[in-house]
Design a protein around this motif. Structure first.
Motif, PDB file in Angstrom:
ATOM      1  N   GLY A 110       0.812  -1.212   0.000  1.00 52.19           N
ATOM      2  CA  GLY A 110       0.000   0.000   0.000  1.00 52.19           C
ATOM      3  C   GLY A 110       0.840   1.254   0.000  1.00 52.19           C
ATOM      4  O   GLY A 110       1.900   1.328  -0.618  1.00 52.19           O
ATOM      5  N   GLY A 111       0.363   2.248   0.712  1.00 51.50           N
ATOM      6  CA  GLY A 111       1.053   3.524   0.817  1.00 51.50           C
ATOM      7  C   GLY A 111       0.434   4.320   1.946  1.00 51.50           C
ATOM      8  O   GLY A 111      -0.533   3.876   2.573  1.00 51.50           O
ATOM      9  N   PHE A 112       0.962   5.495   2.233  1.00 47.53           N
ATOM     10  CA  PHE A 112       0.424   6.289   3.332  1.00 47.53           C
ATOM     11  C   PHE A 112       0.682   7.765   3.104  1.00 47.53           C
ATOM     12  O   PHE A 112       1.596   8.160   2.364  1.00 47.53           O
ATOM     13  N   CYS A 113      -0.159   8.585   3.715  1.00 46.27           N
ATOM     14  CA  CYS A 113      -0.022  10.040   3.678  1.00 46.27           C
ATOM     15  C   CYS A 113      -0.124  10.523   5.125  1.00 46.27           C
ATOM     16  O   CYS A 113      -1.195  10.522   5.721  1.00 46.27           O
ATOM     17  N   GLN A 114       1.014  10.926   5.682  1.00 40.96           N
ATOM     18  CA  GLN A 114       1.056  11.365   7.076  1.00 40.96           C
ATOM     19  C   GLN A 114       0.917  12.881   7.133  1.00 40.96           C
ATOM     20  O   GLN A 114       1.815  13.621   6.753  1.00 40.96           O
ATOM     21  N   MET A 115      -0.235  13.332   7.603  1.00 36.27           N
ATOM     22  CA  MET A 115      -0.488  14.769   7.719  1.00 36.27           C
ATOM     23  C   MET A 115      -0.067  15.271   9.096  1.00 36.27           C
ATOM     24  O   MET A 115      -0.047  14.505  10.069  1.00 36.27           O
ATOM     25  N   ASP A 116       0.228  16.532   9.178  1.00 32.36           N
ATOM     26  CA  ASP A 116       0.599  17.144  10.449  1.00 32.36           C
ATOM     27  C   ASP A 116      -0.657  17.308  11.304  1.00 32.36           C
ATOM     28  O   ASP A 116      -1.683  17.795  10.842  1.00 32.36           O
ATOM     29  N   GLY A 117      -0.570  16.892  12.558  1.00 38.09           N
ATOM     30  CA  GLY A 117      -1.675  17.075  13.495  1.00 38.09           C
ATOM     31  C   GLY A 117      -2.953  16.404  13.049  1.00 38.09           C
ATOM     32  O   GLY A 117      -3.970  17.055  12.835  1.00 38.09           O
ATOM     33  N   GLU A 118      -2.951  15.065  12.894  1.00 39.77           N
ATOM     34  CA  GLU A 118      -4.115  14.366  12.371  1.00 39.77           C
ATOM     35  C   GLU A 118      -5.248  14.256  13.383  1.00 39.77           C
ATOM     36  O   GLU A 118      -6.348  13.847  13.034  1.00 39.77           O
ATOM     37  N   SER A 119      -5.001  14.594  14.628  1.00 43.05           N
ATOM     38  CA  SER A 119      -6.075  14.605  15.614  1.00 43.05           C
ATOM     39  C   SER A 119      -6.976  15.816  15.392  1.00 43.05           C
ATOM     40  O   SER A 119      -6.503  16.916  15.095  1.00 43.05           O
ATOM     41  N   ALA A 120      -8.278  15.601  15.522  1.00 42.57           N
ATOM     42  CA  ALA A 120      -9.242  16.703  15.352  1.00 42.57           C
ATOM     43  C   ALA A 120      -9.052  17.781  16.418  1.00 42.57           C
ATOM     44  O   ALA A 120      -9.521  18.903  16.270  1.00 42.57           O
ATOM     45  N   THR A 127      -2.286  22.246  10.473  1.00 40.90           N
ATOM     46  CA  THR A 127      -2.587  20.872  10.868  1.00 40.90           C
ATOM     47  C   THR A 127      -3.983  20.475  10.392  1.00 40.90           C
ATOM     48  O   THR A 127      -4.831  21.311  10.092  1.00 40.90           O
ATOM     49  N   PHE A 128      -4.223  19.170  10.363  1.00 42.71           N
ATOM     50  CA  PHE A 128      -5.541  18.653   9.986  1.00 42.71           C
ATOM     51  C   PHE A 128      -6.592  19.104  10.992  1.00 42.71           C
ATOM     52  O   PHE A 128      -7.711  19.463  10.629  1.00 42.71           O
ATOM     53  N   GLY A 129      -6.226  19.095  12.276  1.00 43.83           N
ATOM     54  CA  GLY A 129      -7.177  19.491  13.310  1.00 43.83           C
ATOM     55  C   GLY A 129      -7.614  20.938  13.205  1.00 43.83           C
ATOM     56  O   GLY A 129      -8.752  21.276  13.538  1.00 43.83           O
ATOM     57  N   LYS A 130      -6.728  21.793  12.709  1.00 44.56           N
ATOM     58  CA  LYS A 130      -7.037  23.219  12.588  1.00 44.56           C
ATOM     59  C   LYS A 130      -7.914  23.508  11.374  1.00 44.56           C
ATOM     60  O   LYS A 130      -8.591  24.539  11.310  1.00 44.56           O
ATOM     61  N   ALA A 131      -7.920  22.589  10.402  1.00 40.87           N
ATOM     62  CA  ALA A 131      -8.684  22.819   9.172  1.00 40.87           C
ATOM     63  C   ALA A 131     -10.176  22.914   9.474  1.00 40.87           C
ATOM     64  O   ALA A 131     -10.668  22.361  10.457  1.00 40.87           O
ATOM     65  N   LYS A 408     -19.326  17.859  16.012  1.00 45.45           N
ATOM     66  CA  LYS A 408     -19.575  19.231  15.572  1.00 45.45           C
ATOM     67  C   LYS A 408     -21.049  19.582  15.785  1.00 45.45           C
ATOM     68  O   LYS A 408     -21.380  20.683  16.257  1.00 45.45           O
ATOM     69  N   LEU A 409     -21.952  18.652  15.449  1.00 51.81           N
ATOM     70  CA  LEU A 409     -23.378  18.896  15.645  1.00 51.81           C
ATOM     71  C   LEU A 409     -23.721  19.033  17.125  1.00 51.81           C
ATOM     72  O   LEU A 409     -24.595  19.815  17.506  1.00 51.81           O
ATOM     73  N   ARG A 410     -23.032  18.253  17.940  1.00 48.03           N
ATOM     74  CA  ARG A 410     -23.266  18.321  19.384  1.00 48.03           C
ATOM     75  C   ARG A 410     -22.571  19.531  20.019  1.00 48.03           C
ATOM     76  O   ARG A 410     -22.774  19.814  21.191  1.00 48.03           O
ATOM     77  N   LYS A 411     -21.747  20.200  19.212  1.00 53.83           N
ATOM     78  CA  LYS A 411     -20.986  21.367  19.685  1.00 53.83           C
ATOM     79  C   LYS A 411     -20.111  21.014  20.878  1.00 53.83           C
ATOM     80  O   LYS A 411     -19.978  21.772  21.833  1.00 53.83           O
ATOM     81  N   LYS A 412     -19.546  19.828  20.795  1.00 48.52           N
ATOM     82  CA  LYS A 412     -18.621  19.374  21.835  1.00 48.52           C
ATOM     83  C   LYS A 412     -17.254  19.138  21.230  1.00 48.52           C
ATOM     84  O   LYS A 412     -17.115  18.841  20.038  1.00 48.52           O
ATOM     85  N   LYS A 413     -16.245  19.240  22.051  1.00 52.18           N
ATOM     86  CA  LYS A 413     -14.878  19.079  21.592  1.00 52.18           C
ATOM     87  C   LYS A 413     -14.523  17.594  21.499  1.00 52.18           C
ATOM     88  O   LYS A 413     -14.718  16.835  22.453  1.00 52.18           O
ATOM     89  N   LEU A 414     -14.038  17.183  20.334  1.00 53.13           N
ATOM     90  CA  LEU A 414     -13.577  15.811  20.144  1.00 53.13           C
ATOM     91  C   LEU A 414     -12.115  15.748  20.570  1.00 53.13           C
ATOM     92  O   LEU A 414     -11.221  16.153  19.823  1.00 53.13           O
ATOM     93  N   THR A 415     -11.876  15.272  21.786  1.00 53.75           N
ATOM     94  CA  THR A 415     -10.511  15.239  22.305  1.00 53.75           C
ATOM     95  C   THR A 415      -9.708  14.134  21.643  1.00 53.75           C
ATOM     96  O   THR A 415     -10.256  13.175  21.090  1.00 53.75           O
TER      97      THR A 415
END
Length: 447
Positions: A110-120, A127-131, A408-415
């Motif tokens: 396979g293959g992979f794409c490692q993004m910066d900050g993949e945590s929401a 970072t992905f989380g900031k997007a 996002k719909l619940r307006k809660k932070k996904l830690t």
């Protein structure tokens, strides 16, 4: 040898499809301002690696001694002030923080794409989380979009060069479709069968039944079933003498000159009744037909991609339905219900194939069947990868998107802790399922 070649081809095709999926994530991430730390073909250990200098924009090859230097860069986030402190141990801060690595790796799976900050939860710029939520949506679904695009391109090319038929009512544009003739050939005739008594012989080509042109053995079987116990007329051709090139139905003067051929003849056979062991008493095989398109090839590519997508989701729905109903029925006190449940579960087992079955069975057989069939299988697997990744399973793209959308719909932070816990558990379940399916594949191959 055929199996070995098929396995190698299978690994390369799967690596290509997974890499194409990850390339979709890569393009979408870069276009939406998310830094990509590394894009890799294959999985580690690394074979070679290059890094793009963020200042000069030039690529240079990394020495093995540098491969682990990026790990020397440690980022510490001070939550109270919402600031970021970077501790660098070796003077390569800017290079490994902002430079992107491209790597070739030894494991061709396979293959992979490692993004910066993949945590929401990550809030650092780039970072992905900031997007934004819309950017995350585009990034997560870019992989499946790429797989559908690959299938479309392959099927469009096949529509030009020759499309094999694998589906009933396979999509085509009738006004722009030319089908290359294929023939159904009798490969054996049962002794004292209706076919033998009427004069059908091994090697005969069946061109029509009751005046209706036929292309596939399945069509003849359907007509026979509809006329069980009745007289049916078969239009045939046969060859008598000559070498392997002597095939009478082929309109080729050079080949026909090597043998004597009967003209087309009609043989009427009275079929056995419907409750008999067989109706006609022959075994048949069909040469593969290919359909060709010109201006409508892209339309065929789109239509067939959509048709394969629908069939894939339909198959998944039937499989889940059989799994649920079978699991419930096997605990019934009624023996007949339990048998139905076991049959449903057996259908689930037979309809699922894992990596061993795909690489060890499907690819060798399709590779041996030629490049056209191999290309169709590649398009089919590409569609399957897209469909599977859309499913709402947390370890996959669709599931990750659903998890982000719910919070996002619940307006809660996904830690990060919650996300990792949910995704890791789903991933373990997927690994367990893959392990079970792999065992079933091995058992099927051994049998």
């Amino acid at each position: 040898m055929d199996i070995f070649v098929g396995v190698i081809v299978g690994l390369l095709v799967l690596m290509f499809l997974v890499t194409a999926h990850e390339f979709g994530h890569f393009v979408a991430a870069r276009r939406n301002g998310v830094n990509v730390l590394e894009f890799g073909i294959g999985f580690p250990p690394r074979a070679m690696a290059w890094i793009k200098d963020p200042e000069t924009g030039k690529w240079r090859r990394l020495k093995k001694s540098e491969w682990n230097k990026e790990k020397a860069t440690k980022t510490v986030v001070a939550d109270s002030k919402n600031t970021t402190t970077t501790v660098v141990n070796d003077g390569t801060k800017k290079l490994f923080q902002k430079g992107m690595i491209f790597s070739l790796n030894w494991l061709p799976i396979g293959g992979f794409c490692q993004m910066d900050g993949e945590s929401a939860e990550d809030s650092r710029k780039g970072t992905f989380g900031k997007a934004s939520f819309w950017a995350k949506t585009k990034i997560l679904f870019a992989g499946v979009t790429m797989n559908w695009l690959v299938a479309f391109v392959i099927l469009t090319i096949l529509a030009w060069t020759g499309m094999p038929k694998f589906l009933d009512n396979q999509f085509a544009v009738g006004s722009d479709t030319r089908t290359e003739a294929n023939y159904v050939q009798i490969t054996s005739v049962a002794e004292d069968s209706p076919a033998e008594k009427a004069g059908l012989k091994e090697g005969d080509y069946i061109l029509a039944v009751n005046g209706e042109e036929v292309w596939y053995a399945s069509e003849i079987m359907d007509i026979n079933e509809a006329n069980a116990g009745e007289a049916v007329t078969y239009s045939i051709k046969r060859h008598y003498v000559g070498g392997s090139n002597c095939i009478c139905p082929v309109d080729d003067a050079e080949n026909l000159s090597q043998c004597e051929c009967d003209k087309e003849k009609e043989i009427t056979v009275t079929l056995n009744p419907a409750d008999a062991e067989y109706l006609l008493g022959v075994t048949m095989e069909s040469s593969q037909s290919l359909s060709y398109s010109t201006w409508s090839a892209p339309i065929v590519g789109v239509g067939l991609t959509l048709q394969l997508t629908g069939e894939t989701f339909k198959g998944v729905g039937i499989m889940i339905g059989n799994l649920v109903s079978g699991a419930v029925q096997i605990f019934s006190p009624d023996e007949a219900v339990r048998e139905n449940g076991q049959e449903a579960l057996s259908e689930v087992k037979d309809s699922v194939s894992g990596p061993v079955g795909i690489i060890g069975v499907l690819f060798p057989s399709f590779t041996a069947a030629g490049p056209t069939n191999l290309a169709f299988l590649t398009a089919l697997i590409s569609v399957s990868l897209a469909c599977m990744n859309v499913l709402p399973i947390p370890a996959l793209d669709g599931g990750r998107w659903l998890l982000i959308a719910i919070y996002k719909l619940r307006k809660k932070k996904l830690t990060k802790e919650i996300e990792e816990r949910i995704v890791s558990r789903a991933f373990m379940i997927l690994l367990a399922l893959i392990f079970i399916v792999t065992i079933l594949d091995i058992i099927r191959i051994a049998q």
